[in-house]
Design a protein around this motif. Sequence first.
Motif, PDB file in Angstrom:
ATOM      1  N   ALA A 233      47.808  52.349  25.603  1.00 22.90           N
ATOM      2  CA  ALA A 233      48.939  53.271  25.534  1.00 22.90           C
ATOM      3  C   ALA A 233      48.805  54.391  26.561  1.00 22.90           C
ATOM      4  CB  ALA A 233      49.052  53.855  24.125  1.00 22.90           C
ATOM      5  N   ALA A 234      47.576  54.888  26.738  1.00 22.85           N
ATOM      6  CA  ALA A 234      47.342  55.945  27.720  1.00 22.85           C
ATOM      7  C   ALA A 234      47.613  55.448  29.133  1.00 22.85           C
ATOM      8  CB  ALA A 234      45.915  56.467  27.605  1.00 22.85           C
ATOM      9  N   ALA A 235      47.180  54.216  29.432  1.00 23.93           N
ATOM     10  CA  ALA A 235      47.410  53.656  30.760  1.00 23.93           C
ATOM     11  C   ALA A 235      48.898  53.470  31.032  1.00 23.93           C
ATOM     12  CB  ALA A 235      46.675  52.326  30.892  1.00 23.93           C
ATOM     13  N   LEU A 236      49.611  52.914  30.055  1.00 26.27           N
ATOM     14  CA  LEU A 236      51.044  52.659  30.242  1.00 26.27           C
ATOM     15  C   LEU A 236      51.827  53.966  30.329  1.00 26.27           C
ATOM     16  CD1 LEU A 236      51.566  49.635  27.810  1.00 26.27           C
ATOM     17  CD2 LEU A 236      51.123  49.600  30.279  1.00 26.27           C
ATOM     18  N   ALA A 237      51.434  54.952  29.532  1.00 29.64           N
ATOM     19  CA  ALA A 237      52.127  56.247  29.575  1.00 29.64           C
ATOM     20  C   ALA A 237      51.944  56.944  30.913  1.00 29.64           C
ATOM     21  CB  ALA A 237      51.609  57.140  28.445  1.00 29.64           C
ATOM     22  N   SER A 238      50.863  56.615  31.607  1.00 28.56           N
ATOM     23  CA  SER A 238      50.596  57.234  32.909  1.00 28.56           C
ATOM     24  C   SER A 238      51.243  56.473  34.064  1.00 28.56           C
ATOM     25  CB  SER A 238      49.085  57.319  33.138  1.00 28.56           C
ATOM     26  OG  SER A 238      48.482  58.161  32.181  1.00 28.56           O
ATOM     27  N   GLY A 239      51.857  55.324  33.760  1.00 26.84           N
ATOM     28  CA  GLY A 239      52.572  54.596  34.797  1.00 26.84           C
ATOM     29  C   GLY A 239      52.035  53.220  35.125  1.00 26.84           C
ATOM     30  N   ALA A 240      50.952  52.804  34.472  1.00 30.38           N
ATOM     31  CA  ALA A 240      50.462  51.446  34.682  1.00 30.38           C
ATOM     32  C   ALA A 240      51.435  50.451  34.065  1.00 30.38           C
ATOM     33  CB  ALA A 240      49.078  51.277  34.058  1.00 30.38           C
ATOM     34  N   ALA A 241      51.389  49.208  34.539  1.00 31.92           N
ATOM     35  CA  ALA A 241      52.278  48.166  34.036  1.00 31.92           C
ATOM     36  C   ALA A 241      51.483  46.934  33.675  1.00 31.92           C
ATOM     37  CB  ALA A 241      53.338  47.820  35.077  1.00 31.92           C
ATOM     38  N   GLU A 242      51.834  46.317  32.553  1.00 35.62           N
ATOM     39  CA  GLU A 242      51.180  45.070  32.166  1.00 35.62           C
ATOM     40  C   GLU A 242      51.769  43.895  32.930  1.00 35.62           C
ATOM     41  OE1 GLU A 242      49.518  43.725  28.337  1.00 35.62           O
ATOM     42  OE2 GLU A 242      50.817  45.280  27.503  1.00 35.62           O
ATOM     43  N   VAL A 243      50.913  42.956  33.280  1.00 36.18           N
ATOM     44  CA  VAL A 243      51.366  41.701  33.866  1.00 36.18           C
ATOM     45  C   VAL A 243      50.761  40.555  33.075  1.00 36.18           C
ATOM     46  CG1 VAL A 243      51.668  42.667  36.174  1.00 36.18           C
ATOM     47  CG2 VAL A 243      49.483  41.633  35.553  1.00 36.18           C
ATOM     48  N   ALA A 244      51.438  39.418  33.064  1.00 33.12           N
ATOM     49  CA  ALA A 244      50.979  38.267  32.299  1.00 33.12           C
ATOM     50  C   ALA A 244      49.776  37.613  32.963  1.00 33.12           C
ATOM     51  CB  ALA A 244      52.116  37.255  32.162  1.00 33.12           C
ATOM     52  N   GLY A 245      48.968  36.962  32.136  1.00 31.01           N
ATOM     53  CA  GLY A 245      47.779  36.313  32.650  1.00 31.01           C
ATOM     54  C   GLY A 245      48.061  35.259  33.710  1.00 31.01           C
ATOM     55  N   ASP A 246      49.216  34.569  33.584  1.00 29.55           N
ATOM     56  CA  ASP A 246      49.511  33.533  34.572  1.00 29.55           C
ATOM     57  C   ASP A 246      49.978  34.102  35.911  1.00 29.55           C
ATOM     58  OD1 ASP A 246      52.039  34.388  33.843  1.00 29.55           O
ATOM     59  OD2 ASP A 246      52.695  32.461  33.039  1.00 29.55           O
ATOM     60  N   GLU A 247      50.108  35.426  35.979  1.00 24.58           N
ATOM     61  CA  GLU A 247      50.476  36.088  37.231  1.00 24.58           C
ATOM     62  C   GLU A 247      49.270  36.652  37.963  1.00 24.58           C
ATOM     63  OE1 GLU A 247      53.895  36.836  38.617  1.00 24.58           O
ATOM     64  OE2 GLU A 247      53.877  34.926  37.529  1.00 24.58           O
ATOM     65  N   VAL A 248      48.084  36.480  37.376  1.00 21.96           N
ATOM     66  CA  VAL A 248      46.921  37.208  37.885  1.00 21.96           C
ATOM     67  C   VAL A 248      46.537  36.781  39.297  1.00 21.96           C
ATOM     68  CG1 VAL A 248      45.142  35.667  36.943  1.00 21.96           C
ATOM     69  CG2 VAL A 248      44.666  38.094  37.192  1.00 21.96           C
TER      70      VAL A 248
ATOM     71  N   GLY B 213      37.508  30.823  27.500  1.00 15.33           N
ATOM     72  CA  GLY B 213      38.942  30.883  27.235  1.00 15.33           C
ATOM     73  C   GLY B 213      39.750  31.556  28.319  1.00 15.33           C
ATOM     74  N   ARG B 214      40.649  32.445  27.895  1.00 13.45           N
ATOM     75  CA  ARG B 214      41.560  33.115  28.813  1.00 13.45           C
ATOM     76  C   ARG B 214      40.814  33.927  29.864  1.00 13.45           C
ATOM     77  NH1 ARG B 214      45.511  37.378  26.184  1.00 13.45           N
ATOM     78  NH2 ARG B 214      45.914  35.556  24.867  1.00 13.45           N
ATOM     79  N   ALA B 215      39.761  34.605  29.451  1.00 11.13           N
ATOM     80  CA  ALA B 215      39.001  35.422  30.402  1.00 11.13           C
ATOM     81  C   ALA B 215      38.449  34.571  31.538  1.00 11.13           C
ATOM     82  CB  ALA B 215      37.873  36.162  29.693  1.00 11.13           C
ATOM     83  N   ARG B 216      37.907  33.405  31.196  1.00  9.99           N
ATOM     84  CA  ARG B 216      37.360  32.542  32.234  1.00  9.99           C
ATOM     85  C   ARG B 216      38.460  32.016  33.155  1.00  9.99           C
ATOM     86  NH1 ARG B 216      35.656  27.780  34.238  1.00  9.99           N
ATOM     87  NH2 ARG B 216      33.436  27.651  34.834  1.00  9.99           N
ATOM     88  N   GLU B 217      39.605  31.668  32.578  1.00  8.19           N
ATOM     89  CA  GLU B 217      40.724  31.179  33.389  1.00  8.19           C
ATOM     90  C   GLU B 217      41.182  32.251  34.381  1.00  8.19           C
ATOM     91  OE1 GLU B 217      43.671  30.072  30.584  1.00  8.19           O
ATOM     92  OE2 GLU B 217      42.527  28.363  29.780  1.00  8.19           O
ATOM     93  N   ILE B 218      41.238  33.489  33.931  1.00  8.30           N
ATOM     94  CA  ILE B 218      41.670  34.594  34.790  1.00  8.30           C
ATOM     95  C   ILE B 218      40.677  34.794  35.935  1.00  8.30           C
ATOM     96  CG2 ILE B 218      41.865  37.127  34.830  1.00  8.30           C
ATOM     97  CD1 ILE B 218      43.298  36.861  32.093  1.00  8.30           C
ATOM     98  N   VAL B 219      39.391  34.798  35.616  1.00  2.48           N
ATOM     99  CA  VAL B 219      38.387  34.981  36.658  1.00  2.48           C
ATOM    100  C   VAL B 219      38.404  33.808  37.637  1.00  2.48           C
ATOM    101  CG1 VAL B 219      35.903  35.057  37.099  1.00  2.48           C
ATOM    102  CG2 VAL B 219      36.917  36.540  35.354  1.00  2.48           C
ATOM    103  N   ALA B 220      38.542  32.594  37.132  1.00  2.93           N
ATOM    104  CA  ALA B 220      38.601  31.427  38.012  1.00  2.93           C
ATOM    105  C   ALA B 220      39.779  31.536  38.979  1.00  2.93           C
ATOM    106  CB  ALA B 220      38.712  30.149  37.180  1.00  2.93           C
ATOM    107  N   ALA B 221      40.913  32.017  38.491  1.00  2.00           N
ATOM    108  CA  ALA B 221      42.081  32.186  39.366  1.00  2.00           C
ATOM    109  C   ALA B 221      41.818  33.239  40.432  1.00  2.00           C
ATOM    110  CB  ALA B 221      43.301  32.567  38.528  1.00  2.00           C
ATOM    111  N   LEU B 222      41.154  34.315  40.066  1.00  2.00           N
ATOM    112  CA  LEU B 222      40.880  35.383  41.033  1.00  2.00           C
ATOM    113  C   LEU B 222      39.829  34.959  42.048  1.00  2.00           C
ATOM    114  CD1 LEU B 222      40.967  38.508  38.709  1.00  2.00           C
ATOM    115  CD2 LEU B 222      42.546  37.976  40.567  1.00  2.00           C
ATOM    116  N   LEU B 223      38.890  34.122  41.653  1.00  2.00           N
ATOM    117  CA  LEU B 223      37.890  33.646  42.605  1.00  2.00           C
ATOM    118  C   LEU B 223      38.538  32.889  43.759  1.00  2.00           C
ATOM    119  CD1 LEU B 223      35.012  32.493  40.215  1.00  2.00           C
ATOM    120  CD2 LEU B 223      34.987  34.449  41.778  1.00  2.00           C
ATOM    121  N   GLU B 224      39.718  32.337  43.540  1.00  2.00           N
ATOM    122  CA  GLU B 224      40.420  31.617  44.605  1.00  2.00           C
ATOM    123  C   GLU B 224      40.947  32.561  45.690  1.00  2.00           C
ATOM    124  OE1 GLU B 224      43.510  29.310  42.847  1.00  2.00           O
ATOM    125  OE2 GLU B 224      42.157  28.137  41.573  1.00  2.00           O
TER     126      GLU B 224
END
Length: 222
Positions: free
Chosen positions: A92-107, A134-145
């Motif tokens: 909530a603090a991050a979003l209130a300061s202007g951060a935005a959430e993005v979906a995992g498949d957009e990482v 799980g999801r954490a590993r999938e996200i890291v694998a995508a970023l390693l690319e």
Amino acid sequence: MDGMVDGYSAAQIRAAEAPLLAAGVPLMQRAAAGLALEVRALLGRDDAHVLVLAGSGDNGADALFAAGHLASGGMTVSVVRTGDRIHAEALAAALASGAAEVAGDEVRRVGASADLVIDGILGTGTSASPALRGRAREIVAALLEVAPRVVAVDIPSGIGPDDGSVPDPCVLRAEVTVTFGGYKAGLLIGQAVAYAGEVRLIDIGLGEELAKVEPVVRGRAG
């Protein structure tokens, strides 16, 4: 830092934190503020784009509170949840300061355009095996690319905090690891040294407590 430093186990760090937390000392806020300062110093500008990987534990919360500092200072901050739970107050603090959430498949797309990725997936409270799942590993694998620049929060996610083990190489190699209170033993030994990059210590007030215990290792930080 090039000199020899003391490394502590996760249990020793938690024990040093306990009396301060009981006294209401804002350790998480100190850690987050220090992390944000290190990120600003590394990037050298306030119009950068930062992608924050936020896990469910304290490291995720540290990353999210830091995200709030960075967003309020003018940076574009994207947040990706890496698990089913998240620290609600910190998000909530991050979003209130202007951060935005993005979906995992957009990482992968977001990571390719970001100036820096903040790895706040796992911390020192990991299970017997620190390997990502799980999801954490999938996200890291995508970023390693896309091989982004990475700052790790306390430790790179996926390494053993005490023994420096790397049971699964699906780990983001950090350019800088910003660690809090005391150097984690796993940052100084074993395979993890190659993943930690330059290790920068943020003083959050644990020195007096850590002085009472024997460090488990001495090694080089970065």
